[in-house]
Design an enzyme around this catalytic site. Structure first.
Site, PDB file in Angstrom:
ATOM      1  N   ARG A  10      11.275  11.914   5.974  1.00 25.43           N
ATOM      2  CA  ARG A  10       9.761  12.242   6.531  1.00 25.43           C
ATOM      3  C   ARG A  10       8.761  11.939   5.342  1.00 25.43           C
ATOM      4  O   ARG A  10       9.014  12.753   4.230  1.00 25.43           O
ATOM      5  CB  ARG A  10       9.805  13.731   7.051  1.00 25.43           C
TER       6      ARG A  10
ATOM      7  N   THR B 222       4.269   5.649   7.313  1.00 27.77           N
ATOM      8  CA  THR B 222       5.226   6.511   6.822  1.00 27.77           C
ATOM      9  C   THR B 222       6.619   5.749   6.563  1.00 27.77           C
ATOM     10  O   THR B 222       6.879   4.742   6.873  1.00 27.77           O
ATOM     11  CB  THR B 222       5.398   7.392   8.060  1.00 27.77           C
TER      12      THR B 222
ATOM     13  N   TYR C  70       9.509  20.084 -10.624  1.00 23.29           N
ATOM     14  CA  TYR C  70       7.976  19.481 -10.833  1.00 23.29           C
ATOM     15  C   TYR C  70       7.677  18.497 -11.680  1.00 23.29           C
ATOM     16  O   TYR C  70       8.146  18.260 -12.789  1.00 23.29           O
ATOM     17  CB  TYR C  70       7.252  20.918 -11.250  1.00 23.29           C
TER      18      TYR C  70
ATOM     19  N   LYS D 287       9.621   6.386  10.622  1.00 22.82           N
ATOM     20  CA  LYS D 287      10.039   5.835  11.977  1.00 22.82           C
ATOM     21  C   LYS D 287      10.766   4.728  12.268  1.00 22.82           C
ATOM     22  O   LYS D 287      11.976   4.845  11.910  1.00 22.82           O
ATOM     23  CB  LYS D 287       8.389   5.410  12.298  1.00 22.82           C
TER      24      LYS D 287
ATOM     25  N   GLU E   3       4.270  16.362 -11.573  1.00 21.97           N
ATOM     26  CA  GLU E   3       3.003  15.903 -11.323  1.00 21.97           C
ATOM     27  C   GLU E   3       2.642  14.825 -12.316  1.00 21.97           C
ATOM     28  O   GLU E   3       2.941  14.834 -13.717  1.00 21.97           O
ATOM     29  CB  GLU E   3       2.055  17.136 -11.590  1.00 21.97           C
TER      30      GLU E   3
ATOM     31  N   ASP F 119      -2.578   0.288   8.502  1.00 18.07           N
ATOM     32  CA  ASP F 119      -1.693   1.375   8.674  1.00 18.07           C
ATOM     33  C   ASP F 119      -0.524   0.967   9.724  1.00 18.07           C
ATOM     34  O   ASP F 119      -0.550   0.917  10.842  1.00 18.07           O
ATOM     35  CB  ASP F 119      -2.333   2.643   9.456  1.00 18.07           C
TER      36      ASP F 119
HETATM   37  N1  DSN Z   1       2.681  11.584  15.355  1.00 22.43           N
HETATM   38  C1  DSN Z   1       2.912  10.354  15.282  1.00 22.43           C
HETATM   39  C2  DSN Z   1       3.423   9.369  16.468  1.00 22.43           C
HETATM   40  O1  DSN Z   1       4.175  10.105  17.449  1.00 22.43           O
HETATM   41  O2  DSN Z   1       3.230   8.474  16.839  1.00 22.43           O
HETATM   42  C3  DSN Z   1       1.801   9.607  14.792  1.00 22.43           C
HETATM   43  O3  DSN Z   1       1.397  10.215  13.611  1.00 22.43           O
END
Ligand code: DSN
Length: 411
Positions: free
Chosen positions: A232, A223, A51, A226, A53, A197
């Site tokens: 993730r 994120t 933990y 990707k 925080e 974003d």
């Molecule tokens: N779910 C993602 C995508 O497939 O683009 C976006 O959050």
């Protein structure tokens, strides 16, 4: 026998089955990728027990010296990778990163202007059933009805009318360059803050293969799983003046204990992305996407906007008399995973859709290049054209299995 197998054979088996699925199938889901073994190890490490925080040096728990070092490394590497002043690496996801920015910068009821989900935006950019559309007054921009590209004059017109407090630039199904400078011009004109974003294109930006929003946007969210090919998770970068508010918005604002195992894995991800071969990887992602879009066009398919500048594109299936959902199902049957996708101004419902989104980050991680990318398109076409013919589907499946075997994920 390993420990998981002993303790929970059911979950062990499920994980093994999923491993096999990932090895066997060709993954064209634009938002997915394969994290390295090093990233998987960090994610599965004892750091999950801690933990923490708070932030490095200012925690609400004892025993944080080592996780402090991990988070500090993640922050420094992220700042170096994107050339930003401040980075918060704690958001559990891209949605929470966006929620953090809104919590820091807005009051409930403030107006936000984002790209509509159906035209390629994201749920958290102001969709009526998402927190972003429930807590804030959401106004949406679409794309130009003829070119299907972002129409900056129209966005400016809408912004002048609705006077948003926050403009969101970014998409999850848009294949062209996003002009962050133009967005910044519009935001400045209407005295709005700008959130970029970059969840989908973060890897491309890190490798200078897409113009950066740094210097144009007040906040940048992403994120890490990707094109960036990490664990993730999410992150927020911002200008100096917003650093404290952003950190407070994430904790205690919307999150409690950070996932220290994932934060350590993010540090590994940023280290990998700082290596010279990461640029080559991102270049190949784009080459593969371009060649696939061209091959589809050569086979008589319509591609939304006529092509791609990034890692993905949308195939409009209407000329082939097939909808997105059916195409997704047929392709899954032959071992190819894609996501069905709305085309701009789609006559079909979002559950059905008229298109499929094709992305190349995952096949590029497997070492596939233009030759394999083209072969996959020809196999997709064969499967879609002959979806009633079990013999053809079987032969396509065999070819896909062979291709996947030749390009293992973790060798
Ligand atoms: N779910 C993602 C995508 O497939 O683009 C976006 O959050």
């Amino acid at each position: 026998m390993n420990q998981l197998q002993k303790t929970d054979p059911e979950i062990y088996t499920i994980i093994e089955q999923e491993k096999k699925r990932q090895q066997k199938q060709i993954n064209l889901i634009a938002s997915e990728n394969y994290a390295s073994k090093a990233i998987l190890e960090a994610t599965g490490s004892v750091l999950t027990n801690k933990y923490a925080e708070g932030y490095p040096g200012k925690r609400y728990y004892a025993g944080c010296e080592h996780v402090d070092s991990a988070e500090q490394l993640a922050i420094e590497r992220c700042k170096k990778l994107f050339s930003v002043h401040h980075a918060n690496v704690q958001p559990h996801s891209g949605s929470q990163a966006n929620m953090g920015v809104m919590f820091a910068a807005l009051k409930p009821g403030d107006t936000i202007l984002g790209m509509s989900l159906a035209e390629g935006g994201h749920l958290t950019h102001g969709h009526p059933i998402n927190f972003s559309g429930v807590f804030y007054n959401n106004v949406q921009y679409k794309v130009h009805p003829e070119t299907n590209m972002l129409d900056y004059d129209e966005i400016e017109k809408i912004a002048l009318e609705c006077k948003p407090k926050l403009i969101i630039a970014g998409a999850s199904a848009y294949s062209r360059i996003i002009d962050f400078e133009k967005f910044a011009y519009i935001a400045k004109k209407v005295k709005a803050l700008l959130l970029a974003d970059i969840a989908h294109i973060a890897g491309l930006i890190a490798a200078n293969m897409h113009p950066t929003p740094v210097g144009h946007a007040d906040f940048i969210t992403s994120t890490t799983h990707k094109t960036l090919r990490g664990p993730r998770g999410g992150l927020i970068m911002c200008r100096k003046e917003w650093a404290e508010k952003i950190d407070k918005a994430i904790m205690p604002g919307i999150q409690g204990g950070p996932f220290m195992n994932v934060i350590a894995a993010k540090a590994v991800c940023f280290k990998e992305a700082l290596q010279p071969n990461f640029k080559e990887y991102q270049q190949q992602i784009i080459k593969n996407a371009k060649v696939m879009a061209q091959e589809f066009i050569a086979l008589g398919y319509d591609i939304v906007t006529g092509g791609t500048d990034n890692h993905l594109f949308i195939v409009d299936l209407r000329t082939k008399n097939i909808n997105g959902r059916l195409a997704e199902q047929i392709l899954e049957k032959v071992g190819i995973t894609v996501s069905r996708s709305c085309i701009p101004f789609d006559p079909q419902k979002p559950w059905i859709t008229s298109g499929i989104r094709i992305g190349t980050p995952a096949i590029t991680t497997r070492g596939m290049q233009e030759e394999q990318a083209k072969e996959i398109v020809r196999l997709i076409d064969e499967a879609l054209q002959s979806h009633d013919n079990e013999k053809t589907l079987h032969s396509v499946t065999l070819k896909i299995t062979k291709l996947a075997k030749k390009h293992p994920i973790y060798c």
